[in-house]
Design a protein around this motif. Sequence first.
Motif, mmCIF file in Angstrom:
data_model
loop_
_atom_site.group_PDB
_atom_site.id
_atom_site.type_symbol
_atom_site.label_atom_id
_atom_site.label_comp_id
_atom_site.label_asym_id
_atom_site.label_seq_id
_atom_site.Cartn_x
_atom_site.Cartn_y
_atom_site.Cartn_z
ATOM 1 N N VAL A 19 56.914 -5.133 74.272
ATOM 2 C CA VAL A 19 55.731 -4.496 74.866
ATOM 3 C C VAL A 19 54.940 -3.660 73.860
ATOM 4 C CG1 VAL A 19 56.814 -2.338 75.681
ATOM 5 C CG2 VAL A 19 54.935 -3.355 76.986
ATOM 6 N N HIS A 20 55.603 -3.141 72.821
ATOM 7 C CA HIS A 20 54.891 -2.308 71.854
ATOM 8 C C HIS A 20 54.170 -3.130 70.794
ATOM 9 C CE1 HIS A 20 54.930 0.923 68.496
ATOM 10 N NE2 HIS A 20 53.825 0.995 69.220
ATOM 11 N N ARG A 21 54.950 -3.835 69.973
ATOM 12 C CA ARG A 21 54.335 -4.515 68.826
ATOM 13 C C ARG A 21 53.619 -5.811 69.211
ATOM 14 N NH1 ARG A 21 58.855 -3.627 63.995
ATOM 15 N NH2 ARG A 21 59.683 -1.647 64.793
ATOM 16 N N LEU A 22 54.192 -6.576 70.153
ATOM 17 C CA LEU A 22 53.582 -7.849 70.527
ATOM 18 C C LEU A 22 52.448 -7.674 71.530
ATOM 19 C CD1 LEU A 22 53.458 -10.950 70.538
ATOM 20 C CD2 LEU A 22 55.243 -10.936 72.295
ATOM 21 N N TRP A 23 52.746 -7.147 72.725
ATOM 22 C CA TRP A 23 51.737 -7.138 73.787
ATOM 23 C C TRP A 23 50.709 -6.019 73.655
ATOM 24 C CZ3 TRP A 23 56.908 -7.754 76.315
ATOM 25 C CH2 TRP A 23 57.245 -9.109 76.401
ATOM 26 N N ARG A 73 50.987 -9.693 61.123
ATOM 27 C CA ARG A 73 49.950 -8.863 60.499
ATOM 28 C C ARG A 73 50.603 -7.662 59.822
ATOM 29 N NH1 ARG A 73 46.417 -7.086 65.269
ATOM 30 N NH2 ARG A 73 44.973 -6.386 63.668
ATOM 31 N N ALA A 74 50.162 -7.371 58.599
ATOM 32 C CA ALA A 74 50.750 -6.239 57.869
ATOM 33 C C ALA A 74 49.731 -5.651 56.902
ATOM 34 C CB ALA A 74 51.991 -6.687 57.098
ATOM 35 N N ALA A 75 49.798 -4.346 56.729
ATOM 36 C CA ALA A 75 48.959 -3.674 55.738
ATOM 37 C C ALA A 75 49.477 -4.028 54.349
ATOM 38 C CB ALA A 75 49.007 -2.169 55.951
ATOM 39 N N THR A 76 48.578 -4.215 53.398
ATOM 40 C CA THR A 76 48.989 -4.561 52.039
ATOM 41 C C THR A 76 49.554 -3.329 51.329
ATOM 42 O OG1 THR A 76 46.831 -4.023 51.075
ATOM 43 C CG2 THR A 76 47.148 -6.281 51.902
ATOM 44 N N PHE A 96 48.535 2.664 60.573
ATOM 45 C CA PHE A 96 48.378 1.202 60.533
ATOM 46 C C PHE A 96 48.942 0.586 61.824
ATOM 47 C CE2 PHE A 96 49.359 2.886 56.288
ATOM 48 C CZ PHE A 96 48.164 2.596 55.617
ATOM 49 N N PRO A 97 48.299 0.796 62.961
ATOM 50 C CA PRO A 97 48.858 0.358 64.247
ATOM 51 C C PRO A 97 49.000 -1.153 64.400
ATOM 52 C CG PRO A 97 46.617 1.165 64.512
ATOM 53 C CD PRO A 97 47.035 1.518 63.130
ATOM 54 N N TYR A 98 48.265 -1.915 63.601
ATOM 55 C CA TYR A 98 48.303 -3.372 63.699
ATOM 56 C C TYR A 98 49.464 -3.981 62.915
ATOM 57 C CZ TYR A 98 46.185 -2.682 59.132
ATOM 58 O OH TYR A 98 45.946 -2.251 57.852
ATOM 59 N N ASP A 99 50.179 -3.186 62.113
ATOM 60 C CA ASP A 99 51.248 -3.692 61.255
ATOM 61 C C ASP A 99 52.483 -4.026 62.089
ATOM 62 O OD1 ASP A 99 53.441 -3.882 59.333
ATOM 63 O OD2 ASP A 99 52.075 -2.980 57.891
ATOM 64 N N TYR A 100 52.935 -5.274 62.035
ATOM 65 C CA TYR A 100 54.055 -5.719 62.871
ATOM 66 C C TYR A 100 55.349 -4.981 62.561
ATOM 67 C CZ TYR A 100 56.711 -8.322 59.322
ATOM 68 O OH TYR A 100 57.499 -8.653 58.250
ATOM 69 N N ARG A 101 55.467 -4.411 61.352
ATOM 70 C CA ARG A 101 56.692 -3.710 60.951
ATOM 71 C C ARG A 101 56.776 -2.320 61.566
ATOM 72 N NH1 ARG A 101 55.372 -4.027 54.744
ATOM 73 N NH2 ARG A 101 53.481 -3.199 55.722
ATOM 74 N N SER A 102 55.631 -1.789 61.991
ATOM 75 C CA SER A 102 55.549 -0.441 62.566
ATOM 76 C C SER A 102 56.066 0.637 61.607
ATOM 77 C CB SER A 102 56.313 -0.358 63.894
ATOM 78 O OG SER A 102 55.843 0.732 64.670
#
Length: 332
Positions: free
Chosen positions: A81-85, A299-302, A266-272
């Motif tokens: 629910v957090h990272r995916l949805w 998706r991940a920040a460089t 970086f809220p879009y980063d899948y690693r959190s």
Amino acid sequence: MEKVEKNKEIHTASLSETLQSFEKSLGFKNKIKWNNVIIIVLYHVIGIYWSYKYAFPAKWQTLVFALAMFVFNGVGIGAGVHRLWTHRAFKVNLPFHLILLAAYASAGQNSIYEWVLDHRVHHKYSDTDGDPHNANRGLFFSHIGWLMSKKNEHVLSGGKQIDMSDITDDPLLRFYNKYFAYMKLIFCYILPFYINVYLLGETWQCTIAWQWFIRFLCAFHGELTVNSLAHTFGSRPYNKEIVPTQNKFVSLVTLGEGTHNFHHAFPYDYRSGEQFDYFNFNTFLIDMFSKIGWAYDLRAATPAMIDSVSQRLGDGTRINRSRMTHAETEKE
């Protein structure tokens, strides 16, 4: 008859005024949801009593199963629910999607729609009056008090501006949300009870202690520490101008959601969060499924972007790992 009805109305109005007066005396900005207060308090009181009376002796299989369910809950919340949805940080195929749906239902939370809406509002209005669990209102409110209160007008108006079409337009999620109460009942309570009693041979009293109370409440409060502890204690290596922090304890009890200063930067980063010194099982799991093609478009920040942001806005506690690695490579 009319007199009885009138007396009832007077009594109800009197009770309502008394409760409102009590709320104001406690300094509450939001109206208290008394039904939620009663349910939450009773669940904890009964849970403590029941666990004290029946949690031991327990089979080792019961303890292992409770831990496995705790991890399953954490995956459903953190990776699901957090990272995916909520953040759409990666994509999944159908089998992995179904696993995450089952894992989320097993945690006994609000519906996916409610959870995603609250969290998107939280990010947009973080730690202001528009945040459902504004940390500036204290540790208790940000941890569990917000669940005992009605949303104020800022949170409600903020919620109306959030795009939820990705949730409402998805046929699978629409079906899931429609029957979520049944999903939660099955995966959080009935199925664990059946497995523990009929397959592992545990007593029903001990099973209820470990599955319905200890495991559930540990996962429940573990998740809530992200809103409270990870907005209060810890460092801010990526952005010192925001409230969220890096908290190792929160990372441990949530399987990797405690690198919260990174997540808000970086809220879009899948690693959190960056791995390094923080426990992050959810990232490991997503990476593992990506290797077999069940998770993709991660998706991940460089590294350069992370370095740039942390150098400009961070509190100076972050070690520049990419530079350190480069220096070590040159030295060799």
